[in-house]
Scaffold this active site. Sequence first.
Site, PDB file in Angstrom:
ATOM      1  N   CYS A   1       0.792  -1.284   0.013  1.00  0.00           N
ATOM      2  CA  CYS A   1       0.108   0.039   0.024  1.00  0.00           C
ATOM      3  C   CYS A   1       0.735   1.295  -0.048  1.00  0.00           C
ATOM      4  O   CYS A   1       1.977   1.226   0.180  1.00  0.00           O
ATOM      5  CB  CYS A   1      -0.878   0.060   1.304  1.00  0.00           C
ATOM      6  SG  CYS A   1      -1.419  -1.398   1.973  1.00  0.00           S
TER       7      CYS A   1
ATOM      8  N   GLY B   1      -0.070   0.731  -5.181  1.00  0.00           N
ATOM      9  CA  GLY B   1      -1.463  -0.187  -5.035  1.00  0.00           C
ATOM     10  C   GLY B   1      -2.231   0.210  -6.073  1.00  0.00           C
ATOM     11  O   GLY B   1      -2.621   1.349  -5.935  1.00  0.00           O
TER      12      GLY B   1
ATOM     13  N   ASN C   1       0.012   0.651   5.894  1.00  0.00           N
ATOM     14  CA  ASN C   1       0.850   0.088   4.932  1.00  0.00           C
ATOM     15  C   ASN C   1       1.928  -0.650   5.843  1.00  0.00           C
ATOM     16  O   ASN C   1       2.628  -0.432   6.645  1.00  0.00           O
ATOM     17  CB  ASN C   1       1.663   1.222   4.242  1.00  0.00           C
ATOM     18  CG  ASN C   1       2.606   0.655   3.250  1.00  0.00           C
ATOM     19  OD1 ASN C   1       2.679  -0.536   2.980  1.00  0.00           O
ATOM     20  ND2 ASN C   1       3.767   1.529   3.156  1.00  0.00           N
ATOM     21  N   GLY C   2       1.787  -2.159   5.155  1.00  0.00           N
ATOM     22  CA  GLY C   2       2.904  -2.945   6.033  1.00  0.00           C
ATOM     23  C   GLY C   2       2.370  -4.365   6.315  1.00  0.00           C
ATOM     24  O   GLY C   2       1.394  -4.794   5.609  1.00  0.00           O
TER      25      GLY C   2
ATOM     26  N   TYR D   1      12.910  -1.154  -6.042  1.00  0.00           N
ATOM     27  CA  TYR D   1      11.827  -1.197  -7.160  1.00  0.00           C
ATOM     28  C   TYR D   1      10.503  -0.373  -6.910  1.00  0.00           C
ATOM     29  O   TYR D   1       9.842   0.259  -7.748  1.00  0.00           O
ATOM     30  CB  TYR D   1      11.361  -2.663  -7.303  1.00  0.00           C
ATOM     31  CG  TYR D   1      10.250  -2.788  -8.191  1.00  0.00           C
ATOM     32  CD1 TYR D   1      10.176  -2.669  -9.548  1.00  0.00           C
ATOM     33  CD2 TYR D   1       9.195  -3.087  -7.800  1.00  0.00           C
ATOM     34  CE1 TYR D   1       9.026  -2.572 -10.427  1.00  0.00           C
ATOM     35  CE2 TYR D   1       7.803  -3.583  -8.399  1.00  0.00           C
ATOM     36  CZ  TYR D   1       7.895  -3.151  -9.912  1.00  0.00           C
ATOM     37  OH  TYR D   1       6.765  -3.360 -10.846  1.00  0.00           O
TER      38      TYR D   1
END
Lengths: 465, 465, 465, 465
Positions: free
Chosen positions: B12, B40, B114-115, B254
């Site tokens: 996310c 996302g 996020n995670g 990336y």
Amino acid sequence: MKAKTDKIYHECGITGIISNTRINIPEKLFYPLFSLQHRGQESCGITYLKKKKLVTYKDLGMVSTVLSHYLSEEHPSKIGIGHVRYSTHGGNKLENAQPFMFSCNKGDIAIAHNGNISNSDRLRNELFQNGSIFQTTSDTELIMHLIARSSKPTFFDALLEILGMIEGAYSMVLIHDGSLYAIRDPSGFRPLVMGKNENITVFASETCALDILHAEYIREVKPGEILKMDSRGLKSFSFGAGSRHSHCIFELIYFARPDSTVFGHSVHLVRKKMGEMLAKADSTKADIACPVPDSGNSAALGYSTESCIPLEQGLTRNHYTGRTFIQPLPSQREFAVKMKLHPVRACIEGKSVILVDDSLVRGTTSKAIVKLLKDTGAGEVHFRLTAPEIKHPCYFGIDIPTKEELISNRLNPAEVAEYIGAESVIFLPIESLKKCVKNPDDFCFGCFTGEYSVVPGNADRSRKE
Amino acid sequence: MKAKTDKIYHECGITGIISNTRINIPEKLFYPLFSLQHRGQESCGITYLKKKKLVTYKDLGMVSTVLSHYLSEEHPSKIGIGHVRYSTHGGNKLENAQPFMFSCNKGDIAIAHNGNISNSDRLRNELFQNGSIFQTTSDTELIMHLIARSSKPTFFDALLEILGMIEGAYSMVLIHDGSLYAIRDPSGFRPLVMGKNENITVFASETCALDILHAEYIREVKPGEILKMDSRGLKSFSFGAGSRHSHCIFELIYFARPDSTVFGHSVHLVRKKMGEMLAKADSTKADIACPVPDSGNSAALGYSTESCIPLEQGLTRNHYTGRTFIQPLPSQREFAVKMKLHPVRACIEGKSVILVDDSLVRGTTSKAIVKLLKDTGAGEVHFRLTAPEIKHPCYFGIDIPTKEELISNRLNPAEVAEYIGAESVIFLPIESLKKCVKNPDDFCFGCFTGEYSVVPGNADRSRKE
Amino acid sequence: MKAKTDKIYHECGITGIISNTRINIPEKLFYPLFSLQHRGQESCGITYLKKKKLVTYKDLGMVSTVLSHYLSEEHPSKIGIGHVRYSTHGGNKLENAQPFMFSCNKGDIAIAHNGNISNSDRLRNELFQNGSIFQTTSDTELIMHLIARSSKPTFFDALLEILGMIEGAYSMVLIHDGSLYAIRDPSGFRPLVMGKNENITVFASETCALDILHAEYIREVKPGEILKMDSRGLKSFSFGAGSRHSHCIFELIYFARPDSTVFGHSVHLVRKKMGEMLAKADSTKADIACPVPDSGNSAALGYSTESCIPLEQGLTRNHYTGRTFIQPLPSQREFAVKMKLHPVRACIEGKSVILVDDSLVRGTTSKAIVKLLKDTGAGEVHFRLTAPEIKHPCYFGIDIPTKEELISNRLNPAEVAEYIGAESVIFLPIESLKKCVKNPDDFCFGCFTGEYSVVPGNADRSRKE
Amino acid sequence: MKAKTDKIYHECGITGIISNTRINIPEKLFYPLFSLQHRGQESCGITYLKKKKLVTYKDLGMVSTVLSHYLSEEHPSKIGIGHVRYSTHGGNKLENAQPFMFSCNKGDIAIAHNGNISNSDRLRNELFQNGSIFQTTSDTELIMHLIARSSKPTFFDALLEILGMIEGAYSMVLIHDGSLYAIRDPSGFRPLVMGKNENITVFASETCALDILHAEYIREVKPGEILKMDSRGLKSFSFGAGSRHSHCIFELIYFARPDSTVFGHSVHLVRKKMGEMLAKADSTKADIACPVPDSGNSAALGYSTESCIPLEQGLTRNHYTGRTFIQPLPSQREFAVKMKLHPVRACIEGKSVILVDDSLVRGTTSKAIVKLLKDTGAGEVHFRLTAPEIKHPCYFGIDIPTKEELISNRLNPAEVAEYIGAESVIFLPIESLKKCVKNPDDFCFGCFTGEYSVVPGNADRSRKE
């Protein structure tokens, strides 16, 4: 939409496919049209022959949306044509979407056309006087009427007759009576190539449309050539002998996809060469050379190589900027640029930047890009364009703003630099541009020089200027 | 979708905005979420405070589709959070879309996260035993339950308590009682930054989300920090002291956008450095160095500079490959690659090519890319990757295939080269990779080494391996 | 939407299907839900068991839109439940769409519920104190929490326990561990019937949902009954013994479809009888008796038969008034009525008209209808209602406006007539209404009388009034 | 779609509006088109004059979907026309959607047309020979060509000329040079009425379209009349003198809305009268008389009154059977009927039923309805039709199946009864039908008798039969 983009625009991309055996023609047409999407994003469509009847499907929207259902459907056929369209005039009406299909005394005919008939106003008026009706503003409807009206007894004779009447740019594909025709005007304004794989023969505006079908590039349809292909094979006919060639140089500067071969030139290599020529004409010292992606990518590479100024990806391009998103937004240039191009602060900050792009039209987009770089901390911004100054209209299918709107008609390069906020602006000199192609006399540089190989009628001219 | 892409994926991107005066918060949230779209693409959503009530809007789809209506609507508010999501586990259900909003004995709370909580299975089981219900598989629902269940009297005490219970990666933003909270786990796995412009304070996963709001980058939210912001100003609290930092190196390789600054590093410059390090470890002779766009762009630039092998845009990327289009297609890797990447024959034909990309997961995409180049006439293809060999799972929010699927668990580089059809394959050595960042000990290289700063519970481990 | 309609509304319709063999359960669920569409048009959804996992699909919209894809898909399963919803409170959020599905210490459970828990505020507060979180305002989430929180060791024991705790109206279907449960509260507020065809057992709110499946009506689920059905057969359990029955009389007056049998009564025949009773209480002379279609159709027939005043179709109903169309329109009652009801001038002009409808809530729609008739030339309009005067709230799932909004709390029938522009208004007397059903003591007339068999808690009462 | 419905179909509904002052014409056109929706559900569209330019918007779909955006937009204009279409031949192509708009030597013209030109094949062939092109199969395109081709110097002279050439049914509205024209063929096959309110003059196929605009009915456009309306007022011109009137009797039997006045008759009252005439011709004893809703409603009322057999609502009609829903379904008649019509068991069971409907085409729908009643327990079913036996084609715009498909060409009433499973079938005798209208000689009964006032050309005839 046009006001939003500040780019000059092309009318269309076309393709045609013919096979000796029944194959899924609509699915096959999807791929080259998808590859030609950059030539027109407003509408797309196909016509194919289904049990002796022509079937057309077209709609406003992208190939990936409008035609993707054909990827999972089966429509056995031997012949089909397709079209992607960006409207120059006529608005974004579905009525103008191609291919066009009609019945007349010569039979049932489907056409997809790329270009602009420069004497259309005169021809249209004559048809009007003789009782023709026009439902669209498309040149293709004009061609349809001329074929129907021709007193020649056969379709082919009528075709030859009307090709003697129309002037301007007209790469086109037609279906009539089980044959596929590919035709290019005697000046060869717009590209049109032929390819083949084991099963099919393909015609398309650019070679990238052949590649996606694994079709081998055979040759260009020649200027002033009619290629007729059917179950009995391929026949070639010539017309308009003696015309001077007038390939549109903007196909190489901006329109065509870099991986295409157009007018016998690798688009990417020509653009790289333009970048090199720009660098040769330029002694500016700078920290980095940076393209405006993606249209400046190839040229920036050439510029960097020639100038030994290191290439940098100082601007990245957003991949999520869809059309659906653009539309509800305020039509401010600056905002649109910000949603699409993102500066890389670590490359830009405190640096003097050579910024390489293809062309300057009104200057509003370039101004927004320069501001973006300056806001990110660029020291100097030197704008370099692979197109010379655009000062004149195009009568052959390119959508160029009025003379008053063209920034180079109002300002010299130094003034342009001041207007867009750059330290300097250099346009590729036309003589340098000519050195980037093998036979410059075969090209049209009319939008830079005002000189055209084909002199358009007065009526049309006044309409445009 | 995952099977189609052969990339590893992130969970996310998050953002939070707070203002001292009423502004159009939903519109303001649009921009950072649009900028975080690359983190996302499955679903997105926002929650904002409207007259003391939390309002949530979320749906499957892209920011430009789902949230664009907020660009032309007015919703005065002072505080809001937003989320873009790619699902790692849990499927593409709308139920898992964030932010989550709930009522409990601590008040009304909204969270975007996020995670990946690495001890979630154990915590979830405990909650189950105590009568909690789960409607989703999201870690965020777990956090919600823990807050509600906490015996601490206040929200803030409960928050501190549960931050002591959960392990793993959790950059998150919360709204409670008119305050905005930004929290980062003690290891700092995922990025989270703070910015400011004249009106607002913004938190976001990456700095690119600040730039689009003209917000100045202030600093990172520190690992183990709670930032609480409301009308009385900003307060900082620490927790989890003594943890080792574990920034995810894949953010730099990336995930992050090249124009972002992440963990204090310019993403573009780090990637360029990776390309240089790759070149240093490589003495292959070749005609051109060519990126796989866009993920290999920065590294290829570095490679070319260091190796003096000329950079070429041998592959161009299609901008019209939308999601709507991908889906009905046969899920063949080769086809998908062909619709997205187009080789420039004039650059490739007869050339030996250094091809620079970020990482190799299953190898299927790389195989298709190599085939594309070879079909276009490339003489030799040497594949270069800025990521070392991926051999281990991630417990912190990255979606990595099973050990068996990871090509580097089955084949050595020479065998990989043979499998994908390349003349050679070189992965950036981990020691070289470490040299690309300032303080390598603060990073997690677990997917390459199998060593993790936080040891996940056995239950979770077995689930993943 | 509620403001637009001036009707009182029901919460939901439910269905459940179980089969001994694998069949296409989602397709089978489509039909009964389509038949129950009149009970809720805001959202719909299904949950079915697929390889031991519960799968839910639900969305805002009509059954014919949201679920029609299941008509051409195959999903082998043995058990499923479904729901159509009209929101009473909670707004039109997707979050409140049913069925609900959750995991807890009793297993995975899916619920679809029709009714209103009258002591929900108290129960919700207790759960809050104990650390439960609420993501919706739905009573169904409350039931889910209670099951999970129960200290009873098994699902069934927990179910029995919580059925002892909740009060109010709750016809519901559940799936747990391969069994389908159908439950009706001890007062039997909402209908729930069982049917069977050769393959399947069906539960549904109304018999019309059985008919469409060619399922034979077996019996009602009894008030205070749990029916458990699985591969071992059907078991019945009782709870809440000694409760007085309280069937909602409005199911017969308005909610149910005329072709259904509800609480053992043919809805059409009961309504016809109501019309007859109205006529018996009325000596008005008029030229024609005319229904407000479709809700007044059955009663007008009865009125005409009893009064010998000829029936006329003086108002026709438009079939093209879809939801998509209603929404952008100005929310004027008069306009909405005109788009839906069309007077037949030749029947109306110069005539005195007995107009038969079901009920009067705010009176705004009726006023617009009377105006329509008068504008068309009606001489006199006498309004007749099969419902007595509505003066009180409902605690059992019916959405009735506040006391102040109810016209009968402000005006007596003569004043109502003046307000709506009619010559007279007669409401069916409650004693006459009671004569239309077999056992009036088993019915709830609370919205007319203010007397309820179940006394709701103070908290809830104050919330509504 | 046609195969799914087993009804005969009409081509279209039309409307035209003109105002002395600028008003929001597109919004005003919405209402009459919405009211005419029953005359065509496939496509709809409008053309209006905006600053001297004709603007057209049309699409496949319902008025409430396609045109609802005009309810919240402002387009000041003084004149516009609109159209709803059901395709008879030509398929459901957008190309055939109306209005049509074209430019020619007589100026810019827009047309909306309802009817069928019976000598179109011959006229089309002549145009073909003279070089006209046809892009559609629409008669409207034919009319456009004829106007353009006319050698008369003015539009009006050309119009008069071509009205002398075309035969058949053609109620139409046109816009030319700021004037609105309303034209009805000399036989008056299709209805066309004029109305007025304080601001505007309206033309429409039926009076129900006037009512929704609060426009007072003025009179019919007469057969063989051209009404020209512009800022200088209204002028009337006659043509085709001496033609016999041929009003389509099916407008009264089935097409028109019951609340309309058509050909000077209240549709509802004529249908009621048909029901009475049916009862007079029938001595069957039965328990109830029941309409097939909604097309049989008026007639069943008349039947019941005359026969003294009590009326019952034994079948109810589903309001949620939308088009979106119908389409994915298996095209079984029985299923489609079940989703639309619901029998009321309590009325039907054990009863002998007189079932009243409008007409029998192939008999498949009627068969399914009878089965539905029998499955619900009906003792006897006696089918009564207000239309005589349909045995012949229509050349004037009605879509009737081929002779072979028409059940009354294969079976006599007793055989029909056996085929559809009814105890008896009675068609209204044609002599009785004639008694239901004031001047039967002014009507066309061709589909029953095979006798037509206008004899169509051989070519067309063979095409249809």
